[in-house]
Design an enzyme around this catalytic site. Structure first.
Site, PDB file in Angstrom:
ATOM      1  N   HIS A   1      -2.262  10.436   6.262  1.00  0.00           N
ATOM      2  CA  HIS A   1      -2.179   9.315   7.208  1.00  0.00           C
ATOM      3  C   HIS A   1      -1.549   9.744   8.533  1.00  0.00           C
ATOM      4  O   HIS A   1      -1.961   9.287   9.599  1.00  0.00           O
ATOM      5  CB  HIS A   1      -1.366   8.185   6.570  1.00  0.00           C
TER       6      HIS A   1
ATOM      7  N   HIS B   1       0.824  -1.207   0.000  1.00  0.00           N
ATOM      8  CA  HIS B   1       0.000   0.000   0.000  1.00  0.00           C
ATOM      9  C   HIS B   1       0.858   1.258   0.000  1.00  0.00           C
ATOM     10  O   HIS B   1       2.049   1.220   0.311  1.00  0.00           O
ATOM     11  CB  HIS B   1      -0.910   0.020   1.225  1.00  0.00           C
TER      12      HIS B   1
END
Length: 209
Positions: free
Chosen positions: A58, A52
């Site tokens: 994030h 990923h």
């Protein structure tokens, strides 16, 4: 036979995710027998499951989200190299590497040997490495690890230092049996509006350099 080599983890119930995060599941919500025409499935998983990318959002509330990222970061020439250091990835470990004009480097650390279990520990990234890579023109760092930071890190210094130096993050690669050298890389994130990360199908094709 395709020239493309898959360097991403298969997504299934045996794939190991981050402890406590949403694991992978696939189910048929409608079968051909039921509908008379088609099978239709649904999937559930973390945005950081398997191979990923991390969007800056994030680890930074003001960082770019997946749909805002430049796709050119994830497509193009990439150099696959191997790290043979001890404990911490340092700039000095890569001083003899000829990075050429690529903006993408994938590093094989060989540190996650048993893919059936989440690792107990992983190498650290020295905080001087992002600046070194940025000076070499690198914009994408890929690793065969579940994170660029230590597994128990809360401040995620490596994530922040990479972002500070304009380097994006690709994690969870499968590089064990890949010949080192120059490749064409495609590791596109899904177009997930507002997302903090995205699984990718990372593939490479050998380049002659």
């Amino acid at each position: 036979m395709s020239d493309w080599i898959d360097i991403s983890q298969a997504l299934n119930t045996k794939t190991v995710g981050w402890p406590g995060d949403t694991s992978f599941s696939y189910n048929l919500s409608c079968t051909k027998a039921e509908s008379g025409s088609v099978n239709v499935g649904n999937i559930k998983m973390s945005t950081h499951f398997g191979t990923h990318i991390d969007a800056p959002f994030h680890f930074d509330d003001h960082g770019k989200k997946v749909h805002e990222l430049d796709l050119d970061i994830y497509i193009g020439p990439a150099l696959i190299i191997e790290w043979k250091g001890n404990g911490t990835l340092k700039a000095a470990d890569f001083k003899n590497i000829e990075f050429g004009e690529t903006s993408r480097v994938l590093i094989r650390t060989n540190s996650w040997k048993d893919r059936s279990a989440f690792p107990q520990s992983i190498p650290s990234i020295d905080l001087g490495l992002p600046k070194f890579l940025a000076e070499k023109g690198i914009r994408l760092l890929g690793l065969d690890l579940p994170s660029v930071d230590q597994l128990d890190s809360k401040d995620l210094q490596s994530h922040h230092e990479l972002a500070k130096n304009g380097i994006h993050i690709l994690e969870g690669l499968v590089l064990e049996n890949i010949e080192l050298g120059w490749y064409e890389l495609s590791a596109l994130p899904l177009s997930l509006t507002g997302a903090d990360g995205s699984p990718v199908r990372a593939v490479v094709r050998k380049l002659s350099k």
